[in-house]
Design an enzyme around this catalytic site. Structure first.
Site, PDB file in Angstrom:
ATOM      1  N   HIS A  61      -3.323  -5.764   1.188  1.00 37.26           N
ATOM      2  CA  HIS A  61      -2.573  -5.994   2.415  1.00 37.26           C
ATOM      3  C   HIS A  61      -2.480  -7.478   2.784  1.00 37.26           C
ATOM      4  CE1 HIS A  61      -2.279  -1.776   3.990  1.00 37.26           C
ATOM      5  NE2 HIS A  61      -3.231  -1.617   3.086  1.00 37.26           N
TER       6      HIS A  61
ATOM      7  N   CYS B  39       0.838  -1.202   0.000  1.00 34.72           N
ATOM      8  CA  CYS B  39       0.000   0.000   0.000  1.00 34.72           C
ATOM      9  C   CYS B  39       0.878   1.260   0.000  1.00 34.72           C
ATOM     10  CB  CYS B  39      -0.968  -0.044   1.193  1.00 34.72           C
ATOM     11  SG  CYS B  39      -2.349   1.120   1.046  1.00 34.72           S
TER      12      CYS B  39
ATOM     13  N   GLU C  79      -0.570  -8.771   4.977  1.00 29.38           N
ATOM     14  CA  GLU C  79      -0.310  -8.924   6.411  1.00 29.38           C
ATOM     15  C   GLU C  79      -1.596  -9.033   7.227  1.00 29.38           C
ATOM     16  OE1 GLU C  79      -0.668  -4.425   6.044  1.00 29.38           O
ATOM     17  OE2 GLU C  79      -0.236  -6.170   4.781  1.00 29.38           O
TER      18      GLU C  79
END
EC number: 6.3.5.3
Length: 223
Positions: free
Chosen positions: A194, A85, A196
């Site tokens: 994302h 991002c 994560e």
């Protein structure tokens, strides 16, 4: 294996990235934006957020942070670097990846689970995937539209540097539905969604994001 995660003023997802590294089996090392020292790490994650408040352009100020001088040098030497991002925005501003990120075409912030198709499964961060595999991770951005001139887009396509593509509705107007790219060497990857946030049961839409981090650990071990 040590994976450094950079924290800038305005970073939001640095702690999540460190958690993802630990879940994958690596040692997470916090790297501070003002320190010109990578502390002996084997790879670097530049996380999401709003570095320096996203003044000027998203990622434009962070590109000049002391730690980024070291990251750029290390990346050019082959160290694996992942930009997520805002991290992707920083990588384009640093010219480690081509193209640029601009405001979403609908001019609004978008937060949703996002399906991606894996286009490149040979980079340091994607080698655990299969080409054409569909994965689901979280998307949340306002300046997520990837743009580049037609020659650059053709080169990315022709040389296999498109890493991920959006499936379904393009959430931000990115050229050719591109969600992530890699450099020619395959050690630097940037993507808007994302991973994560998709590494642990009960948190996020899947476990698909974990493969990014296990991929780089395997790459480092095998190097």
């Amino acid at each position: 294996m040590k994976i450094g995660v950079v924290t800038f003023p305005g970073s939001l997802d640095d702690s999540d990235a460190r958690r993802a590294v630990r879940i994958a089996g690596g040692e997470a090392v916090e790297l501070w934006h003002g320190d010109a020292d990578l502390r002996g790490v084997d790879a670097v994650v530049i996380p999401g957020g709003f570095s320096y408040g996203d003044y000027l352009r998203a990622g434009a100020i962070a590109r000049f942070a002391p730690v980024m001088t070291e990251v750029i040098t290390a990346a050019k030497g082959g160290m694996p670097v992942l930009g997520i991002c805002n991290g992707f925005q920083i990588l384009t501003e640093s010219h480690l990846l081509p193209g640029s990120m601009i405001q979403n075409d609908h001019r609004t912030f978008r937060c949703q689970d996002q399906v991606l198709r894996v286009e490149n499964a040979s980079s340091a961060w994607t080698n655990g995937f299969e080409v054409d595999q569909e994965i689901t991770v979280v998307l949340k951005n306002q300046d997520g539209q990837f743009v580049a001139d037609e020659d650059t887009l053709d080169r990315l396509e022709g040389e296999g540097q498109v890493a991920f593509r959006y499936l379904g509705t393009n959430p931000n107007g990115s050229s050719r539905d591109i969600a992530g790219i890699t450099n020619e060497r395959g050690n630097v990857v940037g993507l808007m969604p994302h991973p994560e946030h998709a590494v642990e049961e009960g948190f996020g839409p899947s476990l698909d994001g974990r493969t990014f981090f296990t991929s780089v650990l395997q790459q480092v071990v095998s190097a």
